[in-house]
Scaffold this motif. Structure first.
Motif, short mmCIF file in Angstrom:
data_model
loop_
_atom_site.label_atom_id
_atom_site.label_comp_id
_atom_site.label_asym_id
_atom_site.label_seq_id
_atom_site.Cartn_x
_atom_site.Cartn_y
_atom_site.Cartn_z
N ILE A 1 0.85 -1.20 0.00
CA ILE A 1 0.00 0.00 0.00
C ILE A 1 0.88 1.24 0.00
CG2 ILE A 1 -1.63 1.34 1.40
CD1 ILE A 1 -2.98 -0.98 0.10
N GLU A 2 1.96 1.17 0.79
CA GLU A 2 2.88 2.30 0.86
C GLU A 2 3.50 2.59 -0.51
OE1 GLU A 2 6.86 2.98 3.31
OE2 GLU A 2 5.31 1.87 4.40
N SER A 3 3.85 1.53 -1.23
CA SER A 3 4.49 1.73 -2.53
C SER A 3 3.54 2.41 -3.52
CB SER A 3 4.98 0.40 -3.11
OG SER A 3 3.88 -0.36 -3.57
N GLN A 4 2.23 2.30 -3.27
CA GLN A 4 1.26 2.91 -4.19
C GLN A 4 0.76 4.26 -3.70
OE1 GLN A 4 0.82 1.42 -7.23
NE2 GLN A 4 2.44 0.18 -6.33
N THR A 5 1.36 4.74 -2.61
CA THR A 5 0.94 6.03 -2.06
C THR A 5 1.97 7.09 -2.44
OG1 THR A 5 0.02 4.80 -0.22
CG2 THR A 5 0.17 7.18 0.04
N VAL A 6 1.54 8.14 -3.10
CA VAL A 6 2.45 9.20 -3.51
C VAL A 6 1.97 10.51 -2.91
CG1 VAL A 6 3.45 10.43 -5.47
CG2 VAL A 6 2.85 8.02 -5.69
N ASN A 7 2.79 11.12 -2.10
CA ASN A 7 2.44 12.37 -1.42
C ASN A 7 1.07 12.27 -0.73
OD1 ASN A 7 4.80 13.53 -2.34
ND2 ASN A 7 3.83 14.29 -4.23
N GLY A 8 0.85 11.17 -0.05
CA GLY A 8 -0.40 11.00 0.69
C GLY A 8 -1.58 10.61 -0.17
N LYS A 9 -1.36 10.43 -1.48
CA LYS A 9 -2.46 10.06 -2.37
C LYS A 9 -2.34 8.58 -2.72
CE LYS A 9 -3.87 11.15 -7.13
NZ LYS A 9 -3.66 12.09 -8.25
N LEU A 10 -3.39 7.82 -2.47
CA LEU A 10 -3.35 6.40 -2.83
C LEU A 10 -3.69 6.28 -4.32
CD1 LEU A 10 -2.97 3.48 -2.00
CD2 LEU A 10 -5.36 3.42 -1.28
N VAL A 11 -2.66 6.00 -5.12
CA VAL A 11 -2.79 6.08 -6.57
C VAL A 11 -3.43 4.84 -7.17
CG1 VAL A 11 -1.47 6.28 -8.70
CG2 VAL A 11 -0.81 7.61 -6.71
N ALA A 12 -3.09 3.67 -6.59
CA ALA A 12 -3.59 2.42 -7.15
C ALA A 12 -3.77 1.40 -6.04
CB ALA A 12 -2.61 1.90 -8.20
N LEU A 13 -4.65 0.42 -6.30
CA LEU A 13 -4.88 -0.64 -5.32
C LEU A 13 -4.22 -1.93 -5.80
CD1 LEU A 13 -8.64 -0.06 -4.52
CD2 LEU A 13 -6.70 0.41 -3.04
N PRO A 14 -3.49 -2.62 -4.92
CA PRO A 14 -2.81 -3.84 -5.34
C PRO A 14 -3.79 -4.97 -5.64
CG PRO A 14 -2.43 -3.40 -3.01
CD PRO A 14 -3.19 -2.24 -3.54
N ILE A 15 -3.55 -5.72 -6.70
CA ILE A 15 -4.40 -6.87 -6.98
C ILE A 15 -3.66 -8.20 -6.88
CG2 ILE A 15 -6.20 -5.71 -8.29
CD1 ILE A 15 -4.78 -6.35 -10.80
N PHE A 16 -2.36 -8.21 -7.19
CA PHE A 16 -1.55 -9.36 -6.85
C PHE A 16 -0.09 -8.96 -6.82
CE2 PHE A 16 -1.95 -9.67 -11.45
CZ PHE A 16 -0.68 -10.01 -11.88
N THR A 17 0.75 -9.79 -6.23
CA THR A 17 2.15 -9.43 -6.09
C THR A 17 3.03 -10.51 -6.68
OG1 THR A 17 3.83 -8.70 -4.53
CG2 THR A 17 2.31 -10.40 -3.78
N ASP A 18 4.31 -10.25 -6.70
CA ASP A 18 5.24 -11.14 -7.37
C ASP A 18 6.60 -10.98 -6.70
OD1 ASP A 18 5.70 -13.01 -9.27
OD2 ASP A 18 5.59 -11.67 -11.00
#
Lengths: 322, 427, 279
Positions: free
Chosen positions: B123-140
């Motif tokens: 979730i942190e990796s998808q947060t930019v300047n406090g904005k949640l840009v994208a939601l994770p659907i799967f990882t690798d």
């Protein structure tokens, strides 16, 4: 040369006819010019415009920065002066060097090879139709596919090229063609020459086909040696066609992108001008800078073509009678 | 001018045509979702979103893209730059969030209940300047593949450190070559100059304790002795336990050598597991997977974090429905279905203890160990410069591996370049 | 008919040379065909002959989603492009080669400038324009851009060829009071067949193979062209490249082009003989 002709029969006729023809010429040219202007002019102008802005990820956010993408003088805190911009970018000049080297070598090989193939195809022999179709296959395969196909064949471990060369004892161990700096450019050249020689061959062939057969007939009866016929008669006659083919090959070669992009995407030994401007335009979010590189590429191409036309005395208008 | 007049006339016609097309009252909306498509992605996706379609009455159209992530990134950037409204949702790579953040909708509010159930690091990796840009659907996350049969044959243990791996690979390779297979190699990985090399090299550096290129606070840390040692170790493999051609390998080339039974070890992503156990594979049932080795006792193993997310375009005309679909795709129901059908690793923590998933895909709980050591690429701190940072890094590594300059020199130069790029702070 | 040993030797050498050219040209394609018959791990082994004759990859491609539709799209787009480009180019080349007016050289250079920008650089501007005209995700987006970007080449080649046709053929027509349009269609077209077929073929292949514009200007699968469809062929995961189906698809898309060449080559061969023009 009796075939020489120039600007039409207008010379023989009155001025009113010449005017009438000029008017007709305008209407014949208008649709094409309109289409070119509408579709091509806008994107070209846009690119030049962007090259004067500092646009990044969002292309509309850029502000006008004059020539800063091209030349910029920066004074560091330490008092040292740094020159920046495309004109002082060593990566850019490396790409220019790669591209020019690639273009010159590939175009020379392709022209000679294309001419030889065209001469063969112009001769009468059995199965000519099949051969002619076969020759065209390399050009007919989409570049993205043929680049991948060759990447497959050039693979060091299970590529067939290494296998063939090993079996013929031409090499003693498997070569990693696309990985090594010294062979990467050779690999790109091999594929490009393979792919585009048919294009040259076809255009040369079209030129040869336009040469009237009775010229050969006459030469044969006079007992002129075929090689002499080729250099003294055939070559001068097809020269305009070959010159145009070379111009367009040159333009394509100087803009080469997809082949390098698939075969050796990030090798500094093969990065060309198009590859590096794409990198800045798209990958690095430096839209302004990438546009400046594209515009510089445009300028370099324009200079190259002008030089070629001037030095090669390519007859643009046909007004100098041959 | 006739040109201007004509253009206007044409435009008016075009607008009329568009109006006619969307003129009908919109009850059920059609949502467009664009994503790289591999295997049966389109069919699977249709099945995946079916429950959502039934629940909301909307329909989803998937636009499949080529598998190459760099090509996808280029297309999405062009479409987004031009403000294309035809696409509502984008499936994004884990490293894209900061670079495309401007074009996407903030999902913080919408996902305030869902987000805490995911791994916080993602979730942190998808947060930019406090904005949640994208939601994770799967990882690798990648792992070390090893040939069980050959390690047993030569009596070597599964390596824990890179030095052990070097020694083990050499033993097995020498043995196999003496036994009549001249094409056998010790260790294959991804050495081509591309994003994959950044992943491989980040793992070496991190597992030697050499940091992660650019630290989360933006400090450039790459020029240190441990990183130098890591790269020198890797350089030692080229031409000895790894073929020289490894410098042009991406994932598929290494899998080719591995699956033909010509390598003792391989670094690769989970996809190679299923393929390696295929019926026509020469290594079927002969291999195992483990975490990647470490530099020395006491260091921790590192696996580069991959994975995919879903983002809502800010130019979308159906934002509400699009956000609802994004929440569904990142939610437990869809992630579980993905895990079972496509063996995608979930990002919701509790799913790793789910018995259905464990039964259908025993590899997934095994991968949890790998995943716990996952290290993100420095896309968050470097923001819009990530691709350039990565390119500078992989070039420096590739130069080192191919013998253009020593590791120490190349990393010192890299530090200078990165400092230059950073200027007075990443933006 | 008797032949001297020397002539026979030359003949043999000539045919050997032809064979060498053919092998050089088609070996990679042949290898693609061999590859297209194998699947799985067999792909990673070297075979000079097809080991198995497995049509699985072909079935896979032909029955995959929208592949046949993409072939149709490509056919439509490429043929329309050729027709449009040839029409615009023939009329323009006539004006540029046979009528004397000032600035012809400059005009030719301006036309050439269109081929001097890297494709990737004009993409952003192209998208803006395509969207402005409401052509996004329609075949017209491709037809228009291909036509325009193939025009410089077509115009230049045809101009060169038309210029070299002797003056007499036109004079007779003018004396008969023929309009320029009649002159183009009745006098020049029959003579230009070799050049027309060649440039048309090259333009066709160019449009048939183009990838970047096609990928950028289309969204729906049913609008896509074959190169894009081939790029969409994929393995089971991001990292896996489906060599078998890619090779099968390449074989499938290359066949129509070979057929085209076989059909049109009579025209290429016919050459100048048709017009019976004195050199």
């Amino acid at each position: 040369m009796t075939t020489a002709s120039t600007s039409g029969p207008a010379r023989a006729m009155g001025p009113s006819l010449q005017q009438q023809r000029a008017r007709a010429a305008f209407w014949f040219l208008a649709p094409m010019l309109f289409a070119l202007f509408l579709v091509a002019a806008w994107p070209l102008m846009r690119t030049i415009w962007f090259s004067f802005t500092d646009a990044t990820g969002n292309i509309y956010d850029g502000k006008f920065v004059w020539f800063q993408n091209y030349v910029r003088v920066q004074t560091l805190d330490s008092g040292k002066t740094m020159y920046r911009g495309v004109f002082f970018d060593p990566k850019w000049w490396n790409a220019v060097y790669n591209t020019v080297r690639f273009s010159v070598v590939s175009v020379i090989f392709e022209t000679v090879l294309g001419l030889v193939i065209a001469l063969v195809l112009n001769a009468e022999f059995k199965g000519r139709g099949i051969v002619r179709a076969a020759i065209l296959i390399p050009w007919a395969i989409p570049t993205i596919v043929s680049a991948k196909m060759w990447a497959w064949m050039l693979n060091d471990q299970y590529g067939i090229l290494n296998d063939i060369l090993l079996n013929l004892h031409l090499i003693s161990e498997k070569i990693a063609w696309t990985a090594r700096d010294d062979t990467a450019m050779i690999a790109v050249l091999i594929v490009d020459i393979w792919k585009t020689a048919p294009f040259m061959a076809l255009l040369c062939l079209a030129g040869l086909q336009m040469v009237p057969r009775d010229i050969y007939e006459a030469a044969r009866i006079d007992g002129v040696h075929p090689i002499k016929v080729f250099f003294k008669v055939t070559l001068p006659l097809i020269r305009p066609a070959v010159a145009v083919a070379v111009i367009f090959r040159m333009l394509d070669a100087l803009r080469i992108f997809d082949l390098v992009y698939v075969l050796t995407p990030n090798s500094t030994a093969t990065k060309t001008m198009s590859v590096i401007s794409r990198e800045n335009l798209i990958d690095f979010s430096k839209f302004g800078y990438g546009s400046a590189e594209s515009t510089t590429l445009f300028a370099i191409l324009a200079i190259f073509v002008s030089l070629y036309i001037w030095l090669g005395r390519v007859d643009l208008t046909g007004e100098t009678s041959r | 001018m006739s040109f201007g007049y004509r253009a206007k006339a044409m435009r008016a016609t075009a607008i009329a045509a568009v109006l006619a097309a969307v003129g009908a009252p919109v009850m059920a909306e059609e949502i467009t979702y664009v994503s790289g498509a591999v295997g049966k992605a389109v069919e699977n996706f249709a099945a995946l979103v079916k429950p959502w379609e039934e629940a909301t009455g909307n329909t989803v159209k998937m636009v499949p893209m080529p598998a190459s992530t760099t090509d996808q990134f280029a297309q999405y950037r062009l479409w987004l730059s031009a403000g294309t409204s035809d696409i509502d949702l984008y499936q994004t790579d884990v490293i894209w969030a900061p670079q495309l953040a401007d074009h996407f909708v903030d999902l913080t509010e919408a996902a305030k209940d869902l987000a805490p159930t995911h791994f916080p690091s993602i979730i942190e990796s998808q947060t930019v300047n406090g904005k949640l840009v994208a939601l994770p659907i799967f990882t690798d996350a990648p792992a070390l593949y090893y040939r069980k049969d050959l390690l047993d044959k030569y009596g070597v243990a599964v390596p824990k450190t890179w030095d052990e791996l070097t020694a083990a690979a050499k033993t097995v390779m020498d043995g196999e070559r003496a036994a009549g297979n001249p094409d056998f190699w010790g260790f294959v990985w991804q050495g081509n100059a591309y994003e994959g090399l950044t992943c491989d090299a980040l793992e070496w550096v991190k597992s030697f304790g050499g940091g992660q290129i650019v630290e989360p606070d933006g400090t450039i840390s790459i020029n240190n002795e441990k990183a130098v040692k890591a790269l020198e170790t890797a350089k030692g493999w080229v031409g000895t336990i790894s073929p020289e051609g490894v410098l042009s390998y991406q994932e598929e080339e290494s899998r080719g050598v591995w699956q033909a039974g010509n390598a003792a070890f391989m670094r690769n992503w989970p996809y190679a597991y299923g393929l390696g156990n295929g019926d026509d594979s020469k290594v079927k049932g002969l291999f195992g997977v483990t975490t990647l080795p470490v530099g020395a006792e006491g260091d921790t193993s590192a696996a580069t974090l991959g994975g995919w997310n879903v983002a809502v375009s800010k130019y979308s005309k159906h934002q509400e429905a699009a956000i609802s679909l994004a929440l569904y795709l990142a939610g437990p129901e869809a992630q579980k279905q993905r895990a079972i059908n496509e063996s995608n690793l979930p990002t919701i923590i509790s799913l790793y203890d789910d018995p259905d998933i464990a039964a259908a895909q025993p590899i997934i709980p095994q991968w949890k160990d790998v995943f716990l050591n996952a290290v993100p690429r420095p896309s968050a701190p470097t923001l819009s410069h990530y691709n350039e940072v990565s390119s500078l890094f992989w070039s420096a590594v590739h130069d080192t591996l191919s013998g253009n300059g020593s590791a120490a020199d190349n990393l010192a130069k890299l530090e200078a370049d990165l400092t230059d790029l950073k200027g007075d702070g990443w933006k | 008919m008797k032949r001297s040993p020397m002539a026979i030797l030359w003949n043999v050498l000539f045919y050997l040379f032809v064979v060498a050219i053919v092998v050089y040209a088609i070996f990679p394609f042949y290898y693609a065909i061999v590859t297209s018959f194998s699947t799985g791990t067999a792909l990673f082994e070297i075979h000079y002959w097809p080991k198995v004759f497995d049509l699985a990859n072909y079935k896979n491609v032909l029955f995959q989603r929208q592949f046949p539709r993409s072939v149709l799209n490509s056919l439509l787009i490429a043929s329309t492009t050729v027709i449009l480009a040839l029409f615009l180019a023939v009329t323009a080349s006539y004006a540029l080669s046979r009528v004397r007016f000032r600035g012809r050289g400059l005009l030719l250079m301006v036309i050439l400038a269109v081929s001097m920008f890297p494709q990737i650089a004009v993409l952003a501007g192209m998208i803006e324009m395509i969207k402005y005209f409401g052509l996004f995700n329609t075949p017209f987006a491709m037809i228009i851009s291909y036509t325009v970007f193939t025009l410089p080449f077509t115009v230049w080649v045809l101009t060169t060829f038309m210029r070299d046709l002797p003056i007499e053929i036109e004079e007779a027509a003018i004396v008969d009071g023929a309009t320029p349009w009649i002159i183009i269609t009745r006098v020049f077209l029959p003579l230009l067949w070799p050049a027309l077929v060649t440039t048309g073929l090259l333009a066709f292949i160019g449009a048939w193979n183009e990838f970047l514009f096609a990928l950028t200007f289309t969204l729906s699968e049913d609008q896509r062209t074959t190169p894009v469809a081939i790029a969409m062929l994929s393995g089971a995961s991001v990292q896996e490249i489906p060599w078998g189906p890619i090779m099968a698809a390449s074989v499938i898309v290359t066949v129509p082009l070979v057929v085209l060449v076989l059909i049109f080559q009579r025209k290429i061969v016919a050459g100048l003989t048709a017009g019976g023009v004195k050199g």
